[in-house]
Design a protein around this motif. Structure first.
Motif, PDB file in Angstrom:
ATOM      1  N   LEU A  52       3.567   6.797  -3.896  1.00  0.00           N
ATOM      2  CA  LEU A  52       2.617   5.872  -3.678  1.00  0.00           C
ATOM      3  C   LEU A  52       3.077   4.955  -2.453  1.00  0.00           C
ATOM      4  CD1 LEU A  52       0.406   4.257  -5.398  1.00  0.00           C
ATOM      5  CD2 LEU A  52       2.280   2.636  -5.988  1.00  0.00           C
ATOM      6  N   ARG A  53       2.110   4.587  -1.414  1.00  0.00           N
ATOM      7  CA  ARG A  53       2.199   3.919  -0.393  1.00  0.00           C
ATOM      8  C   ARG A  53       1.598   2.501  -0.623  1.00  0.00           C
ATOM      9  NH1 ARG A  53       1.427   5.882   5.476  1.00  0.00           N
ATOM     10  NH2 ARG A  53       3.511   7.217   4.812  1.00  0.00           N
ATOM     11  N   VAL A  54       2.395   1.452  -0.614  1.00  0.00           N
ATOM     12  CA  VAL A  54       1.883   0.125  -0.660  1.00  0.00           C
ATOM     13  C   VAL A  54       2.086  -0.590   0.445  1.00  0.00           C
ATOM     14  CG1 VAL A  54       2.169  -2.060  -2.021  1.00  0.00           C
ATOM     15  CG2 VAL A  54       2.671  -0.143  -3.257  1.00  0.00           C
ATOM     16  N   VAL A  55       0.913  -1.060   0.954  1.00  0.00           N
ATOM     17  CA  VAL A  55       1.137  -2.049   2.324  1.00  0.00           C
ATOM     18  C   VAL A  55       0.964  -3.419   1.677  1.00  0.00           C
ATOM     19  CG1 VAL A  55      -0.224  -2.560   4.421  1.00  0.00           C
ATOM     20  CG2 VAL A  55       0.404  -0.119   3.742  1.00  0.00           C
ATOM     21  N   ALA A  56       1.627  -4.340   2.323  1.00  0.00           N
ATOM     22  CA  ALA A  56       1.737  -5.677   1.961  1.00  0.00           C
ATOM     23  C   ALA A  56       1.552  -6.639   3.146  1.00  0.00           C
ATOM     24  CB  ALA A  56       2.848  -6.186   1.126  1.00  0.00           C
ATOM     25  N   LEU A  57       0.940  -7.477   3.067  1.00  0.00           N
ATOM     26  CA  LEU A  57       0.704  -8.842   3.798  1.00  0.00           C
ATOM     27  C   LEU A  57       0.978 -10.181   3.274  1.00  0.00           C
ATOM     28  CD1 LEU A  57      -1.544  -6.281   4.547  1.00  0.00           C
ATOM     29  CD2 LEU A  57      -2.647  -8.205   6.529  1.00  0.00           C
ATOM     30  N   ALA A  58       1.820 -10.918   3.923  1.00  0.00           N
ATOM     31  CA  ALA A  58       2.378 -12.077   3.085  1.00  0.00           C
ATOM     32  C   ALA A  58       2.199 -13.398   4.252  1.00  0.00           C
ATOM     33  CB  ALA A  58       3.772 -11.927   2.881  1.00  0.00           C
ATOM     34  N   ASP A  59       2.016 -14.670   3.862  1.00  0.00           N
ATOM     35  CA  ASP A  59       2.264 -15.811   4.669  1.00  0.00           C
ATOM     36  C   ASP A  59       1.254 -15.666   5.915  1.00  0.00           C
ATOM     37  OD1 ASP A  59       4.265 -16.845   2.850  1.00  0.00           O
ATOM     38  OD2 ASP A  59       5.237 -15.068   3.611  1.00  0.00           O
ATOM     39  N   ILE A  60       0.048 -15.674   5.622  1.00  0.00           N
ATOM     40  CA  ILE A  60      -0.901 -15.446   6.944  1.00  0.00           C
ATOM     41  C   ILE A  60      -0.962 -16.967   7.523  1.00  0.00           C
ATOM     42  CG2 ILE A  60      -3.268 -15.244   7.531  1.00  0.00           C
ATOM     43  CD1 ILE A  60      -3.279 -12.883   5.434  1.00  0.00           C
ATOM     44  N   GLN A  83      -2.871   3.800   6.029  1.00  0.00           N
ATOM     45  CA  GLN A  83      -3.520   4.626   5.065  1.00  0.00           C
ATOM     46  C   GLN A  83      -2.857   4.390   3.510  1.00  0.00           C
ATOM     47  OE1 GLN A  83      -2.998   8.533   7.001  1.00  0.00           O
ATOM     48  NE2 GLN A  83      -5.145   8.713   6.968  1.00  0.00           N
ATOM     49  N   PRO A  84      -2.700   3.238   3.104  1.00  0.00           N
ATOM     50  CA  PRO A  84      -2.243   2.898   2.017  1.00  0.00           C
ATOM     51  C   PRO A  84      -3.002   3.325   0.808  1.00  0.00           C
ATOM     52  CG  PRO A  84      -3.387   1.048   2.906  1.00  0.00           C
ATOM     53  CD  PRO A  84      -3.455   2.162   3.997  1.00  0.00           C
ATOM     54  N   ASP A  85      -2.323   3.673  -0.366  1.00  0.00           N
ATOM     55  CA  ASP A  85      -2.974   3.566  -1.546  1.00  0.00           C
ATOM     56  C   ASP A  85      -3.318   2.387  -2.323  1.00  0.00           C
ATOM     57  OD1 ASP A  85      -2.480   6.716  -1.800  1.00  0.00           O
ATOM     58  OD2 ASP A  85      -0.431   6.117  -1.985  1.00  0.00           O
ATOM     59  N   LEU A  86      -2.567   1.542  -1.794  1.00  0.00           N
ATOM     60  CA  LEU A  86      -3.048  -0.007  -2.307  1.00  0.00           C
ATOM     61  C   LEU A  86      -2.265  -0.947  -1.482  1.00  0.00           C
ATOM     62  CD1 LEU A  86      -3.232  -1.938  -5.249  1.00  0.00           C
ATOM     63  CD2 LEU A  86      -0.768  -1.305  -5.584  1.00  0.00           C
ATOM     64  N   ILE A  87      -3.247  -1.872  -1.395  1.00  0.00           N
ATOM     65  CA  ILE A  87      -2.910  -3.055  -0.504  1.00  0.00           C
ATOM     66  C   ILE A  87      -2.533  -4.501  -1.421  1.00  0.00           C
ATOM     67  CG2 ILE A  87      -3.778  -4.798   1.305  1.00  0.00           C
ATOM     68  CD1 ILE A  87      -5.199  -2.240   2.517  1.00  0.00           C
ATOM     69  N   VAL A  88      -1.609  -5.157  -1.092  1.00  0.00           N
ATOM     70  CA  VAL A  88      -1.332  -6.559  -1.972  1.00  0.00           C
ATOM     71  C   VAL A  88      -1.054  -7.386  -0.750  1.00  0.00           C
ATOM     72  CG1 VAL A  88      -0.308  -5.311  -3.952  1.00  0.00           C
ATOM     73  CG2 VAL A  88       1.286  -6.088  -1.959  1.00  0.00           C
ATOM     74  N   LEU A  89      -1.608  -8.627  -1.056  1.00  0.00           N
ATOM     75  CA  LEU A  89      -1.623  -9.829  -0.460  1.00  0.00           C
ATOM     76  C   LEU A  89      -0.630 -10.712  -1.361  1.00  0.00           C
ATOM     77  CD1 LEU A  89      -5.224 -10.171   0.562  1.00  0.00           C
ATOM     78  CD2 LEU A  89      -3.572  -9.119   1.769  1.00  0.00           C
ATOM     79  N   LEU A  90       0.465 -11.298  -0.637  1.00  0.00           N
ATOM     80  CA  LEU A  90       1.421 -12.030  -1.206  1.00  0.00           C
ATOM     81  C   LEU A  90       1.442 -13.619  -1.027  1.00  0.00           C
ATOM     82  CD1 LEU A  90       4.427  -9.906  -0.262  1.00  0.00           C
ATOM     83  CD2 LEU A  90       3.034  -9.699  -2.400  1.00  0.00           C
ATOM     84  N   GLY A  91       0.142 -14.058  -0.691  1.00  0.00           N
ATOM     85  CA  GLY A  91       0.169 -15.595  -1.033  1.00  0.00           C
ATOM     86  C   GLY A  91       0.299 -16.247   0.563  1.00  0.00           C
ATOM     87  N   ASP A  92      -0.238 -17.455   0.363  1.00  0.00           N
ATOM     88  CA  ASP A  92      -0.278 -18.597   1.604  1.00  0.00           C
ATOM     89  C   ASP A  92      -0.952 -18.070   2.573  1.00  0.00           C
ATOM     90  OD1 ASP A  92       1.483 -20.680   0.382  1.00  0.00           O
ATOM     91  OD2 ASP A  92       3.350 -20.195   1.905  1.00  0.00           O
TER      92      ASP A  92
END
Length: 302
Positions: A52-60, A83-92
């Protein structure tokens, strides 16, 4: 003995160095040196065969001139290119400082994030600034916040004390998202003497109905000591890595645990936490030794 001319040269050189250092910390590192931070992990209790490839972006922290809609859209395109399987955004998503030339509205930053695409979807949580700068939510002591409405308006799922089961290649796993741990600010206006979190950790995990592994999204990493081994990986933001980090140490970290959870991959008692250095600013528009980053996390055999 140092001469007057030598002294003036020394002072001039020192001033020039400080100006150069300031320009780097304000304009170059935070604006031009965004990078992809990669982790490859084989986690305890992770199913064999589940890659599983997870890409995460935080604190924009959307604002002008630092984090414009155009820059956010560019970051979204860069995330998609991994090319992520899942993208998560971690807030702010909302700016956390006054040193801006203009605000970026929730419609603007949400529209820029709407370009995020992944086969298993885009999931998000909210951060403290998404609550703190929402006057109506602070007054009511409850949501939905403007940030949540904006994200849902562009099709991005917001998890506040909720869990969702996903599946890849015949293997199931859960993504659980906590409501913010510092959501409600103190103040006489609100009738509160201290910060109040809206997170329900036990209630969130109770929604996990089978033994499949869990990925936990928690904006502040301070929840980590409570996380059981049932959770394979916790992903957090909030700290920005201290924004200034030298030799693995950050002088100021917005966590009651200080540098323990300031940044990076932390393993405690066979439990795994990754704290993102984030993308934007809080309090001051300065980054030094802590480049803005997008996380790429490869789980399982690689």
């Amino acid at each position: 003995m140092i001469t007057r001319r030598g002294f003036l040269r020394l002072i001039g050189g020192s001033l020039l160095s400080m100006v150069s250092l300031g320009a780097y910390a304000v304009g170059i590192e935070p604006m031009l040196l965004t990078h992809v931070k990669r982790y490859s992990l084989t986690l305890p209790h992770w199913p064999a065969g589940l890659k599983l490839r997870v890409v995460a972006l935080a604190d924009i922290h959307a604002c002008r001139p630092w984090m414009t809609p155009e820059r956010i859209a560019s970051l979204a395109a860069e995330a998609n290119a991994l090319q992520p399987d899942l993208i998560v955004l971690l807030g702010d998503y909302i700016a956390g400082m006054r040193l801006v030339t203009d605000q970026v509205t929730e419609l603007e930053w949400a529209s820029a994030l709407s370009g995020l695409k992944a086969p298993l979807g885009v999931l998000s949580i909210l951060g403290n600034h998404d609550w703190w700068h929402d006057h109506a939510a602070q007054k009511a002591g409850a949501g939905p916040t403007v940030a949540r409405t904006a994200l849902e308006g562009v099709g991005i799922t917001v998890q506040e004390n909720d869990a969702i089961r996903l599946e890849k290649d015949g293997h199931g796993f859960w993504v659980a998202g906590l409501a913010d741990q510092l959501a409600l600010r103190p103040g006489a206006e609100w009738g509160r003497t201290g910060f109040k979190g809206l997170d329900d950790f036990d209630g969130t995990l109770a929604k996990v109905s089978d033994g499949a592994p869990v990925i936990l999204l928690a904006h502040e990493p301070d929840i980590f000591p409570k996380v059981p081994s049932q959770v394979s990986l916790t992903l957090s933001g909030h700290t920005h890595g201290g924004q200034v980090r030298l030799f693995g140490y950050s002088p100021v970290v917005p966590s009651r645990y200080g540098n323990r959870y300031a940044y990076g991959h932390v393993v405690e008692q066979d439990r795994n936490l990754i704290v993102s250095g984030g993308l934007g600013f809080s309090i001051m528009p300065v980054r030094f030794g802590m480049r803005p980053e997008i996380l790429q996390i490869d789980l399982g055999s690689v």
